[in-house]
Design a protein around this motif. Sequence first.
Motif, PDB file in Angstrom:
ATOM      1  N   GLY A  23       0.815  -1.090   0.132  1.00 42.34           N
ATOM      2  CA  GLY A  23      -0.073  -0.074   0.044  1.00 42.34           C
ATOM      3  C   GLY A  23       0.736   1.282   0.022  1.00 42.34           C
ATOM      4  N   LEU A  24       2.097   1.179   0.344  1.00 45.10           N
ATOM      5  CA  LEU A  24       2.877   2.523   0.654  1.00 45.10           C
ATOM      6  C   LEU A  24       4.258   2.351  -0.264  1.00 45.10           C
ATOM      7  CD1 LEU A  24       2.881   2.355   4.715  1.00 45.10           C
ATOM      8  CD2 LEU A  24       1.311   3.779   3.092  1.00 45.10           C
ATOM      9  N   GLY A  25       4.339   1.377  -0.938  1.00 38.57           N
ATOM     10  CA  GLY A  25       5.501   1.552  -1.735  1.00 38.57           C
ATOM     11  C   GLY A  25       5.646   2.414  -2.814  1.00 38.57           C
ATOM     12  N   LYS A  26       4.662   2.824  -3.508  1.00 40.92           N
ATOM     13  CA  LYS A  26       4.707   4.016  -4.325  1.00 40.92           C
ATOM     14  C   LYS A  26       4.906   5.032  -4.006  1.00 40.92           C
ATOM     15  CE  LYS A  26       1.306   1.456  -7.530  1.00 40.92           C
ATOM     16  NZ  LYS A  26      -0.215   1.791  -8.116  1.00 40.92           N
ATOM     17  N   ASP A  27       4.766   5.481  -2.724  1.00 40.02           N
ATOM     18  CA  ASP A  27       5.085   6.613  -2.101  1.00 40.02           C
ATOM     19  C   ASP A  27       6.202   6.965  -1.294  1.00 40.02           C
ATOM     20  OD1 ASP A  27       2.296   7.762  -2.681  1.00 40.02           O
ATOM     21  OD2 ASP A  27       1.392   6.550  -1.114  1.00 40.02           O
ATOM     22  N   PRO A  69      -7.328  -2.731  13.770  1.00 42.48           N
ATOM     23  CA  PRO A  69      -6.844  -3.192  12.251  1.00 42.48           C
ATOM     24  C   PRO A  69      -6.378  -2.111  11.714  1.00 42.48           C
ATOM     25  CG  PRO A  69      -8.978  -3.401  12.409  1.00 42.48           C
ATOM     26  CD  PRO A  69      -8.798  -3.054  13.809  1.00 42.48           C
ATOM     27  N   ILE A  70      -5.272  -2.011  10.721  1.00 39.33           N
ATOM     28  CA  ILE A  70      -4.710  -1.022   9.996  1.00 39.33           C
ATOM     29  C   ILE A  70      -5.933  -0.703   8.677  1.00 39.33           C
ATOM     30  CG2 ILE A  70      -2.928  -0.290   8.563  1.00 39.33           C
ATOM     31  CD1 ILE A  70      -1.158  -1.773  10.792  1.00 39.33           C
ATOM     32  N   GLU A  71      -6.098   0.395   8.454  1.00 37.58           N
ATOM     33  CA  GLU A  71      -6.727   0.942   7.665  1.00 37.58           C
ATOM     34  C   GLU A  71      -5.711   1.838   6.550  1.00 37.58           C
ATOM     35  OE1 GLU A  71      -9.987   0.490   6.184  1.00 37.58           O
ATOM     36  OE2 GLU A  71     -10.448  -1.042   7.889  1.00 37.58           O
ATOM     37  N   LEU A  72      -5.629   1.383   5.281  1.00 34.35           N
ATOM     38  CA  LEU A  72      -4.503   2.034   4.443  1.00 34.35           C
ATOM     39  C   LEU A  72      -4.621   3.672   4.448  1.00 34.35           C
ATOM     40  CD1 LEU A  72      -3.348  -0.386   1.819  1.00 34.35           C
ATOM     41  CD2 LEU A  72      -1.907   0.650   3.335  1.00 34.35           C
ATOM     42  N   SER A  73      -6.168   3.937   4.110  1.00 31.10           N
ATOM     43  CA  SER A  73      -6.257   5.379   3.997  1.00 31.10           C
ATOM     44  C   SER A  73      -6.030   6.243   5.287  1.00 31.10           C
ATOM     45  CB  SER A  73      -7.641   5.465   3.591  1.00 31.10           C
ATOM     46  OG  SER A  73      -8.555   4.940   4.575  1.00 31.10           O
ATOM     47  N   GLU A  74      -6.385   5.544   6.216  1.00 38.42           N
ATOM     48  CA  GLU A  74      -6.230   6.326   7.537  1.00 38.42           C
ATOM     49  C   GLU A  74      -4.405   6.212   7.884  1.00 38.42           C
ATOM     50  OE1 GLU A  74      -8.267   4.413  10.514  1.00 38.42           O
ATOM     51  OE2 GLU A  74     -10.272   4.840   9.748  1.00 38.42           O
TER      52      GLU A  74
END
Length: 462
Positions: free
Chosen positions: A20-24, A107-112
Amino acid sequence: MEKLLIIDDSEEIRKQLKWGLGKDYQVFLAGDVEEGLGLFRKHQPAVVTLDLGLPPDADGATEGLRCLGEILKENFRTKVIMITGNEERENALKAIEIGAYDFYQKPIELSEIKVILRRAFHLSQLEEENRRLRKSCARNLNTMAGMFGQCMQMQQVFNSIRKVASADVPVLVLGESGTGKELVARALHAESLRRDGPFVPINCGAIPENLLESELFGHEKGAFTGAQARIQGKFEFAHKGTLFLDEIGELPPPLQVKLLRFLQDHTIQRVGGRETIAVDARIVAATNIQMDAAIAKGAFREDLFYRLGVITLNLPPLRERGEDILLLANLFLQRFSEEFGRAVKGFSDEAQRALRAYEWPGNVREMENKVKRAVIMAEGAILQPGDLGIGLKEGAVARGGDFNFDGLTLKDARESVERNMILSVLNREGGNIAKAAEILGVSRPTLYDLLKKHNLQGAAGK
């Protein structure tokens, strides 16, 4: 690309965040403390997400808190976001006290988590820019050999130093203990034509009277028991430079005569010697005693006082320097946090009010020591009044906010508010009496009376 370190024992969470974060971000993954610390030391990421429960204590918080402490010890500016379970709020708050930036519950929410990370990276960038600006400002303020100050009184001191530094006449520096008299002497030397010569300081009150003459003027071999060789004194060491005589008010009368002779003809004689030695040294002297009283009592020669005080510089006490109090406190905080590698980030609102309200009898030296001790001993990332060993009392009122009135009479509180308002307005208006009187709603004669009442005459300009 900004670097992000993810430390979590759950392979599923690591993969989720990497995807989820590899592009940023440039993402590094670790499953335990040792692997995480290794990656942190190698890549120095600005932001870390850290699972509170890590092996071998996956059900507890000891490993997560240990890892947090090690990361902050390496770089206390790192933004560490604790990832916690629903039952770990108490430990998460403990992590915040230690110095974690924030915590996020599973739980982890990617948007948050993306929003939290963007905020953390943004804050890290702002802090880095702020550090560069502070260093730039510090360099500008530091033109006076380590002295800092933006208040009108200190700006006047800086201007006076620049004017008299090249005049090569004796200077007498007056001020309370801890106000920075030696720094003024060093600034005078650094700004003078003698800057390439030696700067020789000596505290006239710290050396026994029977040794002080030899320390200042030197001695010949055999001049007294134990004088086995010819020794040069501080005057000779200061040749072509500056001799700083601190605590000049403690100089014994016989040595006052010898100093007066030097100021008249720039020659000395060593103890036990007959040779007249020419010395080219500028004298800067300093004292915290009331020289008028010392002269009246016969403890200090009036003619020597006038010889030394061709130029006299008066240093203001810290309590009269307005917003310089917080400026200096933050500069010391930054310096000692970096020096000792502590994750101390600032002062609480109450601590700031206490800093303003405290009378600072030991002036800048006292503040430096209190902030140093607080940085070393504090448990949290934000310093409290107790860390500094000061409180909101002793007849001073902080500007704005709630105030602890314990130990104050109503008269004390009124006078302290009045004094702080006058000082604040004068500093803001550059010491202009007319403008200050208009803002305060009093006449100029009334303001002059108030300045005298609160011993603030030095804060007034014109």
